[in-house]
Write a protein that holds these residues in place. Structure first.
Motif, PDB file in Angstrom:
ATOM      1  N   ASP A  12       0.820  -1.204   0.000  1.00 12.13           N
ATOM      2  CA  ASP A  12       0.000   0.000   0.000  1.00 12.13           C
ATOM      3  C   ASP A  12       0.858   1.259   0.000  1.00 12.13           C
ATOM      4  O   ASP A  12       1.810   1.377   0.783  1.00 12.13           O
ATOM      5  CB  ASP A  12      -0.887   0.049   1.244  1.00 12.13           C
ATOM      6  CG  ASP A  12      -1.979  -1.007   1.241  1.00 12.13           C
ATOM      7  OD1 ASP A  12      -2.168  -1.669   0.204  1.00 12.13           O
ATOM      8  OD2 ASP A  12      -2.648  -1.162   2.285  1.00 12.13           O
ATOM      9  N   ILE A  97      -3.608   4.633  -2.465  1.00 15.30           N
ATOM     10  CA  ILE A  97      -4.763   5.010  -1.649  1.00 15.30           C
ATOM     11  C   ILE A  97      -4.779   6.514  -1.422  1.00 15.30           C
ATOM     12  O   ILE A  97      -3.793   7.093  -0.949  1.00 15.30           O
ATOM     13  CB  ILE A  97      -4.719   4.280  -0.293  1.00 15.30           C
ATOM     14  CG1 ILE A  97      -4.681   2.755  -0.528  1.00 15.30           C
ATOM     15  CG2 ILE A  97      -5.903   4.676   0.577  1.00 15.30           C
ATOM     16  CD1 ILE A  97      -4.176   1.974   0.665  1.00 15.30           C
ATOM     17  N   ILE A 108      -9.310   3.646  -3.137  1.00 12.69           N
ATOM     18  CA  ILE A 108      -8.217   2.709  -3.386  1.00 12.69           C
ATOM     19  C   ILE A 108      -8.168   2.330  -4.861  1.00 12.69           C
ATOM     20  O   ILE A 108      -9.176   1.907  -5.444  1.00 12.69           O
ATOM     21  CB  ILE A 108      -8.381   1.430  -2.529  1.00 12.69           C
ATOM     22  CG1 ILE A 108      -8.462   1.789  -1.047  1.00 12.69           C
ATOM     23  CG2 ILE A 108      -7.221   0.472  -2.776  1.00 12.69           C
ATOM     24  CD1 ILE A 108      -8.722   0.602  -0.131  1.00 12.69           C
ATOM     25  N   THR A 241      -8.443   3.005   5.888  1.00 14.00           N
ATOM     26  CA  THR A 241      -7.752   1.913   5.190  1.00 14.00           C
ATOM     27  C   THR A 241      -7.451   0.762   6.147  1.00 14.00           C
ATOM     28  O   THR A 241      -6.862   0.960   7.206  1.00 14.00           O
ATOM     29  CB  THR A 241      -6.425   2.407   4.585  1.00 14.00           C
ATOM     30  OG1 THR A 241      -6.686   3.508   3.727  1.00 14.00           O
ATOM     31  CG2 THR A 241      -5.748   1.296   3.807  1.00 14.00           C
TER      32      THR A 241
END
Length: 301
Positions: A12, A97, A108, A241
């Motif tokens: 991420d 993100i 996302i 998230t």
């Protein structure tokens, strides 16, 4: 107590902003970007190891920078990585993100190859608890067959054929409100509890196991000597998230340690809610001691 989490692993990159970007404009970040491993089952494994459980992760990553970073993060908290498959010809799944920290929402964008799937391989360990997220269907089925007495939990986040199939093989179906509504083709109206009860009953008919519906900031819902809505706690959200993944990690920890279902849901609500107060999935996992302290505070108040 050995736990294996099977499914998706990603890397991420979170970009924090204080409002959602306007199209065709240059945007300067309000804080430095945050990078860490992600993915539903992957985040569960990270939490479980951080909370002191003997944890394995099974899934696929690329033989690249992101894949190596994911493995390094796991090893730092003690996740056993023997069942991670590194693929030389496929890049690690990555998610970019946009975290709107003013309201705590996140958007996302995920880059996942259809070839990012484990090849079938031998399983030479026995497990007490199995956590699934609907990915890596073939490997998951083999682990379930080899460990018929294990406690089996699925994070049913989105409605996919493999998720539905695997959900019929587990002891706990813990599904998102999106999954619940899409599967039943009914809509939850929070001003009318009958709609939630109807959706729960439909899910229970299909999945005879324990069913829990997660409802984001509103908490979660199940049946335990009556229909039970377990509310979440109020927090100032900056980035949601990984909150669902973190909820499922805490849920798995509690079930593995013999907590009753309502206590499990309360602990999981707290863990997921606290996580949205920080930016970045992995960095928003609070310690077990912090979660227990918050639980005790709420119980005594």
């Amino acid at each position: 107590m050995k736990i294996i989490c099977i499914g998706n692993a990603a890397y991420d990159v979170t970009l924090p902003v204080n409002h959602y970007p306007v199209e065709n404009k240059k945007i300067r970040l309000d804080a430095p970007r945050v990078e860490c491993g992600g993915g539903s089952a992957s985040n569960c494994a990270y939490l479980l190891a951080k909370w002191g459980m003997e944890t394995y992760f099974a899934g696929a990553v690329g033989d690249d920078y992101y894949g190596n970073r994911i493995i390094e993060e796991f090893e730092k908290v003690g996740v056993n990585t023997k069942y991670i498959e590194k693929k030389k010809d496929v890049p690690t799944t990555s998610s970019f993100i946009i975290a709107n920290t003013s309201i705590g929402s996140r958007t996302i964008l995920t880059d996942k190859s259809k070839d990012m799937v484990m090849k079938k391989r031998e399983i030479d360990d026995d497990f007490d608890v199995i956590l699934l997220d609907g990915y890596e269907r073939d490997f998951a089925v083999e682990v379930i067959k080899k460990n018929p007495n294990a406690i089996k939990i699925i994070d049913a986040g989105s409605l996919r054929e493999n998720t539905v199939e695997l959900a019929k093989m587990v002891d706990y179906v813990v599904c998102s409100n999106d999954f619940a509504m899409e599967f039943t083709k009914k809509k939850i109206d929070y001003t009318d509890m009958k709609t939630l009860i109807e959706i729960y009953d439909d899910l229970k008919k299909e999945f005879s196991q324990n069913v829990v519906i997660t409802l984001e900031d509103k908490g979660c819902f199940t049946y335990d000597n009556g229909y039970k809505m377990v509310p979440s706690i109020k927090v100032k959200s900056v980035d949601s998230t990984g909150a669902g993944d973190i909820y499922h990690g805490a849920f798995t920890y509690c079930i593995a340690n013999g907590y009753d279902i309502i206590t499990t849901m309360k602990m999981s609500n707290i863990t997921g809610a606290l996580s949205v107060t920080r930016v970045g999935g992995r960095f928003s996992i609070f310690t077990l001691e912090e979660v227990k302290a918050k639980y005790d505070e709420l119980t005594l108040s």
